[in-house]
Design an enzyme around this catalytic site. Structure first.
Site, PDB file in Angstrom:
ATOM      1  CG  ASP A 167      -1.810   1.227   1.324  1.00  0.00           C
ATOM      2  OD1 ASP A 167      -2.324   1.665   0.265  1.00  0.00           O
ATOM      3  OD2 ASP A 167      -1.989   1.778   2.425  1.00  0.00           O
ATOM      4  CB  SER A 168       0.169   4.805  -0.466  1.00  0.00           C
ATOM      5  OG  SER A 168      -0.915   4.829   0.449  1.00  0.00           O
TER       6      SER A 168
ATOM      7  CD  GLU B  76       0.425   6.161   6.276  1.00  0.00           C
ATOM      8  OE1 GLU B  76       1.633   5.982   6.507  1.00  0.00           O
ATOM      9  OE2 GLU B  76      -0.321   5.256   5.848  1.00  0.00           O
TER      10      GLU B  76
ATOM     11  CG  HIS C  36      -4.848   4.934   4.652  1.00  0.00           C
ATOM     12  ND1 HIS C  36      -4.385   4.539   3.426  1.00  0.00           N
ATOM     13  CD2 HIS C  36      -3.750   5.257   5.392  1.00  0.00           C
ATOM     14  CE1 HIS C  36      -3.048   4.633   3.419  1.00  0.00           C
ATOM     15  NE2 HIS C  36      -2.651   5.062   4.589  1.00  0.00           N
TER      16      HIS C  36
HETATM   17  N1  DGL Z   1      -4.737   3.354   0.914  1.00  0.00           N
HETATM   18  C1  DGL Z   1      -4.905   3.956  -0.323  1.00  0.00           C
HETATM   19  C2  DGL Z   1      -6.163   3.574  -1.062  1.00  0.00           C
HETATM   20  O1  DGL Z   1      -6.725   2.548  -0.800  1.00  0.00           O
HETATM   21  C3  DGL Z   1      -4.267   5.236  -0.707  1.00  0.00           C
HETATM   22  C4  DGL Z   1      -4.181   6.348   0.246  1.00  0.00           C
HETATM   23  C5  DGL Z   1      -3.216   7.387  -0.248  1.00  0.00           C
HETATM   24  O2  DGL Z   1      -2.015   7.102  -0.230  1.00  0.00           O
HETATM   25  O3  DGL Z   1      -3.631   8.468  -0.664  1.00  0.00           O
HETATM   26  O4  DGL Z   1      -6.610   4.284  -1.927  1.00  0.00           O
END
Ligand code: DGL
Length: 262
Positions: free
Chosen positions: A10-11, A151, A185
């Protein structure tokens, strides 16, 4: 850790909401998670950059022996799933916001999708709404501040409650009966979301469905691990001294979290 873990990226730390569902469903599998903490959030980046980072994350997992990779990020899946499948030979499981079940069950014919700005602008998302949303009002809401709260591990408390309340004001006004969490998230903020939306609004996320899909794909490819108990290891492109305690908090127990340069 066996030679062939399931890779999950993930990011940042949102994908842990998917990893925990995979862990529940497939307790024998080893999981190797990468948080691209140095580049989080993806949501405000160009689709091209998100694609490049997603390929780099997946390459790292493949080189670590992953037998399957989950892009545990709606934003990365929306921008890069086709590119990942073209680039890598192992099965890749992606995510998409749960628009289909929300639209199918909405009595008011009005749903909201909460997601990152990047997800809301992908072609894949527009197709999803076109295919499953005819006759349904789909209120699309980018959620500034949500990713940052998760985060920093700040998922409880008054500040998180206020950010959620402010962002959801337009959703409350729209009087929807289904709210889709289109970012991995957001499930970590579920309690605040329920407080604001009330019990009569159903909140849908994709974590459990993705875990079922991972199981199906592993089974179809003869890749399910038959014995043993799996472990969970995390890597971060950021600073593990700050990231590791938050991984532990969100995971609900101590996790071996190390740095990786990608
Ligand atoms: N967790 C991510 C998603 O499902 C991305 C959140 C992000 O880095 O902006 O879209």
């Amino acid at each position: 850790m066996s030679a062939h873990p399931l890779g999950i990226f993930d990011s940042g730390l949102g994908g842990l909401s998917v990893a925990r569902e995979v862990r529940l469903r497939l307790p024998r599998e080893d999981l190797l998670y990468i948080a691209d903490s140095a580049y989080v959030p993806y949501g405000g980046r160009s689709l091209e950059e998100i694609r490049e980072r997603s390929i780099a994350m997946t390459r790292e997992l493949v080189e670590a022996g992953a037998k399957l990779v989950v892009a545990a990020c709606n934003t990365a899946s929306g921008a890069a799933i086709e590119a990942l499948r073209e680039t890598f030979a192992i099965p890749i499981v992606g995510l998409e916001p749960a628009v289909k079940p929300a639209a199918a069950t909405s009595r008011k014919r009005r749903i909201a999708v909460l997601a990152t700005p990047a997800t809301l602008q992908t072609e894949r998302f527009h197709r999803l709404v076109d295919n499953h949303g005819p006759g349904i009002d789909v209120v699309k809401v980018a959620c500034p501040g949500f990713v940052e709260l998760v985060e920093s591990g700040e998922v409880t408390g008054e500040r998180a409650a206020k950010v959620v309340r402010d962002v959801l004001a337009s959703v409350v006004e729209a009087d929807v009966d289904r709210v889709v969490l289109g970012c991995t998230h957001y499930p970590f903020l579920r309690e605040h979301l329920t407080d604001v939306l009330g019990e009569s609004v159903e909140i849908l996320d994709s974590g459990a469905a993705v875990a079922r899909q991972v199981e199906r794909v592993l089974a179809a490819n003869g890749l399910l691990r038959q014995s043993g108990s799996g472990d969970f290891r995390a890597l971060t492109t950021g600073d593990p001294t700050t990231v590791a305690p938050i991984v532990d908090r969100l995971w609900g127990g101590p996790v071996d979290t190390a740095h990786v340069s990608i």
